[in-house]
Design a protein around this motif. Structure first.
Motif, PDB file in Angstrom:
ATOM      1  N   LEU A 123       5.560  16.875 -14.164  1.00 42.45           N
ATOM      2  CA  LEU A 123       4.695  16.259 -13.147  1.00 42.45           C
ATOM      3  C   LEU A 123       3.877  17.332 -12.425  1.00 42.45           C
ATOM      4  CD1 LEU A 123       7.171  13.594 -11.731  1.00 42.45           C
ATOM      5  CD2 LEU A 123       5.526  13.378 -13.606  1.00 42.45           C
ATOM      6  N   ASP A 124       3.156  18.105 -13.205  1.00 43.09           N
ATOM      7  CA  ASP A 124       2.348  19.179 -12.623  1.00 43.09           C
ATOM      8  C   ASP A 124       0.853  18.886 -12.706  1.00 43.09           C
ATOM      9  OD1 ASP A 124       2.100  19.417 -15.355  1.00 43.09           O
ATOM     10  OD2 ASP A 124       3.047  21.387 -15.481  1.00 43.09           O
ATOM     11  N   THR A 125       0.530  17.646 -13.087  1.00 37.75           N
ATOM     12  CA  THR A 125      -0.875  17.226 -13.144  1.00 37.75           C
ATOM     13  C   THR A 125      -1.111  16.158 -12.093  1.00 37.75           C
ATOM     14  OG1 THR A 125      -0.938  17.614 -15.532  1.00 37.75           O
ATOM     15  CG2 THR A 125      -2.674  16.228 -14.599  1.00 37.75           C
ATOM     16  N   PRO A 126      -1.983  16.403 -11.124  1.00 38.71           N
ATOM     17  CA  PRO A 126      -2.246  15.362 -10.124  1.00 38.71           C
ATOM     18  C   PRO A 126      -2.806  14.101 -10.781  1.00 38.71           C
ATOM     19  CG  PRO A 126      -3.223  17.474  -9.474  1.00 38.71           C
ATOM     20  CD  PRO A 126      -2.783  17.621 -10.897  1.00 38.71           C
ATOM     21  N   LEU A 127      -2.462  12.966 -10.235  1.00 40.73           N
ATOM     22  CA  LEU A 127      -3.034  11.730 -10.745  1.00 40.73           C
ATOM     23  C   LEU A 127      -4.517  11.693 -10.402  1.00 40.73           C
ATOM     24  CD1 LEU A 127      -0.181   9.177  -9.978  1.00 40.73           C
ATOM     25  CD2 LEU A 127      -0.601  10.515 -12.040  1.00 40.73           C
ATOM     26  N   PRO A 128      -5.335  11.088 -11.264  1.00 41.24           N
ATOM     27  CA  PRO A 128      -6.785  11.186 -11.102  1.00 41.24           C
ATOM     28  C   PRO A 128      -7.392  10.300 -10.031  1.00 41.24           C
ATOM     29  CG  PRO A 128      -6.260   9.903 -13.029  1.00 41.24           C
ATOM     30  CD  PRO A 128      -4.954  10.412 -12.502  1.00 41.24           C
ATOM     31  N   GLY A 129      -6.595   9.533  -9.322  1.00 40.42           N
ATOM     32  CA  GLY A 129      -7.147   8.676  -8.271  1.00 40.42           C
ATOM     33  C   GLY A 129      -6.037   8.215  -7.345  1.00 40.42           C
ATOM     34  N   GLU A 152       7.642  12.545  -4.452  1.00 43.42           N
ATOM     35  CA  GLU A 152       7.551  13.881  -3.857  1.00 43.42           C
ATOM     36  C   GLU A 152       6.748  14.857  -4.718  1.00 43.42           C
ATOM     37  OE1 GLU A 152      11.445  15.208  -2.766  1.00 43.42           O
ATOM     38  OE2 GLU A 152      11.666  13.691  -1.194  1.00 43.42           O
ATOM     39  N   PRO A 153       7.084  15.024  -6.012  1.00 40.01           N
ATOM     40  CA  PRO A 153       6.304  15.998  -6.791  1.00 40.01           C
ATOM     41  C   PRO A 153       4.842  15.617  -6.987  1.00 40.01           C
ATOM     42  CG  PRO A 153       7.906  14.870  -8.185  1.00 40.01           C
ATOM     43  CD  PRO A 153       8.229  14.509  -6.778  1.00 40.01           C
ATOM     44  N   LEU A 154       4.541  14.320  -6.983  1.00 39.73           N
ATOM     45  CA  LEU A 154       3.154  13.884  -7.179  1.00 39.73           C
ATOM     46  C   LEU A 154       2.395  13.705  -5.868  1.00 39.73           C
ATOM     47  CD1 LEU A 154       3.763  11.309 -10.039  1.00 39.73           C
ATOM     48  CD2 LEU A 154       2.477  13.456 -10.246  1.00 39.73           C
ATOM     49  N   GLY A 155       3.119  13.828  -4.750  1.00 35.89           N
ATOM     50  CA  GLY A 155       2.469  13.654  -3.448  1.00 35.89           C
ATOM     51  C   GLY A 155       1.986  12.242  -3.200  1.00 35.89           C
ATOM     52  N   LEU A 156       2.768  11.261  -3.667  1.00 30.89           N
ATOM     53  CA  LEU A 156       2.355   9.868  -3.542  1.00 30.89           C
ATOM     54  C   LEU A 156       2.961   9.212  -2.316  1.00 30.89           C
ATOM     55  CD1 LEU A 156       2.863   8.569  -7.203  1.00 30.89           C
ATOM     56  CD2 LEU A 156       0.784   9.472  -6.157  1.00 30.89           C
ATOM     57  N   PRO A 157       2.206   8.372  -1.623  1.00 26.74           N
ATOM     58  CA  PRO A 157       2.834   7.506  -0.626  1.00 26.74           C
ATOM     59  C   PRO A 157       3.783   6.556  -1.342  1.00 26.74           C
ATOM     60  CG  PRO A 157       0.562   6.835  -1.012  1.00 26.74           C
ATOM     61  CD  PRO A 157       0.766   8.108  -1.767  1.00 26.74           C
ATOM     62  N   ALA A 158       4.923   6.289  -0.729  1.00 26.15           N
ATOM     63  CA  ALA A 158       5.940   5.489  -1.408  1.00 26.15           C
ATOM     64  C   ALA A 158       6.596   4.520  -0.439  1.00 26.15           C
ATOM     65  CB  ALA A 158       7.000   6.393  -2.040  1.00 26.15           C
ATOM     66  N   ASP A 159       6.894   3.355  -0.959  1.00 20.53           N
ATOM     67  CA  ASP A 159       7.669   2.355  -0.231  1.00 20.53           C
ATOM     68  C   ASP A 159       8.982   2.187  -0.989  1.00 20.53           C
ATOM     69  OD1 ASP A 159       5.568   1.507   1.705  1.00 20.53           O
ATOM     70  OD2 ASP A 159       4.530   0.945  -0.133  1.00 20.53           O
ATOM     71  N   MET A 160      10.080   2.573  -0.353  1.00 20.77           N
ATOM     72  CA  MET A 160      11.399   2.470  -0.979  1.00 20.77           C
ATOM     73  C   MET A 160      12.118   1.278  -0.354  1.00 20.77           C
ATOM     74  SD  MET A 160      11.182   4.868  -3.147  1.00 20.77           S
ATOM     75  CE  MET A 160      12.853   4.705  -3.767  1.00 20.77           C
ATOM     76  N   LEU A 161      12.486   0.327  -1.202  1.00 22.62           N
ATOM     77  CA  LEU A 161      13.002  -0.959  -0.731  1.00 22.62           C
ATOM     78  C   LEU A 161      14.507  -1.057  -0.969  1.00 22.62           C
ATOM     79  CD1 LEU A 161      10.189  -3.296  -2.119  1.00 22.62           C
ATOM     80  CD2 LEU A 161      10.227  -1.934  -0.014  1.00 22.62           C
ATOM     81  N   PRO A 162      15.307  -1.089   0.094  1.00 26.25           N
ATOM     82  CA  PRO A 162      16.759  -1.233  -0.077  1.00 26.25           C
ATOM     83  C   PRO A 162      17.102  -2.560  -0.749  1.00 26.25           C
ATOM     84  CG  PRO A 162      16.223  -0.517   2.157  1.00 26.25           C
ATOM     85  CD  PRO A 162      14.930  -0.911   1.512  1.00 26.25           C
ATOM     86  N   GLY A 163      18.028  -2.489  -1.694  1.00 28.51           N
ATOM     87  CA  GLY A 163      18.512  -3.704  -2.336  1.00 28.51           C
ATOM     88  C   GLY A 163      17.560  -4.335  -3.327  1.00 28.51           C
ATOM     89  N   ALA A 164      16.458  -3.667  -3.665  1.00 32.56           N
ATOM     90  CA  ALA A 164      15.462  -4.266  -4.563  1.00 32.56           C
ATOM     91  C   ALA A 164      15.696  -3.926  -6.024  1.00 32.56           C
ATOM     92  CB  ALA A 164      14.056  -3.842  -4.155  1.00 32.56           C
ATOM     93  N   ALA A 165      16.670  -3.060  -6.298  1.00 26.52           N
ATOM     94  CA  ALA A 165      17.024  -2.687  -7.671  1.00 26.52           C
ATOM     95  C   ALA A 165      15.773  -2.313  -8.472  1.00 26.52           C
ATOM     96  CB  ALA A 165      17.839  -3.783  -8.327  1.00 26.52           C
ATOM     97  N   HIS A 166      15.558  -2.960  -9.621  1.00 24.93           N
ATOM     98  CA  HIS A 166      14.450  -2.590 -10.505  1.00 24.93           C
ATOM     99  C   HIS A 166      13.207  -3.455 -10.280  1.00 24.93           C
ATOM    100  CE1 HIS A 166      12.791  -0.329 -13.773  1.00 24.93           C
ATOM    101  NE2 HIS A 166      12.643  -1.370 -14.574  1.00 24.93           N
ATOM    102  N   LEU A 167      13.202  -4.211  -9.198  1.00 27.73           N
ATOM    103  CA  LEU A 167      12.055  -5.058  -8.880  1.00 27.73           C
ATOM    104  C   LEU A 167      11.676  -5.920 -10.082  1.00 27.73           C
ATOM    105  CD1 LEU A 167      10.168  -2.356  -6.856  1.00 27.73           C
ATOM    106  CD2 LEU A 167      10.857  -4.555  -5.925  1.00 27.73           C
ATOM    107  N   ASP A 168      12.690  -6.584 -10.631  1.00 25.90           N
ATOM    108  CA  ASP A 168      12.491  -7.436 -11.790  1.00 25.90           C
ATOM    109  C   ASP A 168      13.146  -8.792 -11.539  1.00 25.90           C
ATOM    110  OD1 ASP A 168      15.169  -6.757 -11.945  1.00 25.90           O
ATOM    111  OD2 ASP A 168      14.997  -5.654 -13.827  1.00 25.90           O
ATOM    112  N   LEU A 169      13.148  -9.624 -12.557  1.00 25.80           N
ATOM    113  CA  LEU A 169      13.730 -10.952 -12.395  1.00 25.80           C
ATOM    114  C   LEU A 169      15.215 -10.893 -12.049  1.00 25.80           C
ATOM    115  CD1 LEU A 169      12.108 -13.283 -15.072  1.00 25.80           C
ATOM    116  CD2 LEU A 169      12.174 -13.619 -12.597  1.00 25.80           C
TER     117      LEU A 169
END
Length: 198
Positions: A123-129, A152-169
């Motif tokens: 993860l040493d390449t910044p995302l392009p947008g 953290e390594p990509l410098g992204l804003p993040a929303d970490m959701l307790p109890g949301a597991a894999h955010l799937d069905l």
């Protein structure tokens, strides 16, 4: 109303079930008059990284450029986006903003023969947008934590959701109003679905 183009990308073993939040999201955005592409990616049970990268480039090339272009990538497709960035895929710049949802960890992917080739690049390449990450704090497919591994390594804003597991069905993520809110207003933080027990 400003009409946008959305590209919604699913993950491993996802055959776009109607109850999944991505299907719900595609339907809501379409009802609001936006252009939505929600493709079935090739061989979702045994995907090929090169095949998916080619499909990603093709789908990005096809986005309408008359309005904002937004990508929502869940699970394996979130890691696909990182591979595309590491390779300098020029089509990534067509996306005005990207939401990376519940990317699995390299350790998980490496242990699954069908998707081991998707283990994330360095993860040493910044995302392009502009990009944002949202993940569960208890995601079984990313036990090390998506915030530490990716945000953290990509410098992204993040929303970490307790109890949301894999955010799937399996975690109860059918209708998810917060992801629709983010799609319509990119500054809106992602929150858990209503009624979720943390």
């Amino acid at each position: 109303m400003t009409t946008r183009s959305y590209l919604i990308l699913h993950g491993w073993q996802n055959h776009r079930p109607e109850d999944h939040w991505q299907h719900w999201l595609a339907d809501r955005l379409t009802e609001l008059g936006h252009r939505v592409t929600y493709p079935q990616l090739p061989d979702p049970d045994d995907p090929g990284l090169e095949v998916w990268l080619t499909e990603l480039a093709r789908r990005l090339d096809a986005l309408d450029d008359s309005g904002e272009r937004v990508v929502v990538a869940h699970s394996l497709s979130a890691v696909l986006w990182l591979h595309a960035a590491a390779r300098g895929l020029k089509q990534l710049r067509y996306a005005d903003r990207v939401l990376l949802v519940a990317p699995p960890s390299g350790s998980f992917l490496a242990g699954q023969p069908e998707v081991s080739a998707f283990a994330p690049p360095a993860l040493d390449t910044p995302l392009p947008g502009p990009a944002r990450l949202v993940a569960g704090t208890d995601d079984p497919y990313c036990p090390e934590g998506a915030h530490r591994l990716y945000a953290e390594p990509l410098g992204l804003p993040a929303d970490m959701l307790p109890g949301a597991a894999h955010l799937d069905l399996d975690a109860g993520y059918g209708p998810w109003p917060a992801v629709l809110d983010w799609c319509l207003n990119g500054t809106t933080p992602l929150t858990a679905r209503p009624g979720q027990n943390a």
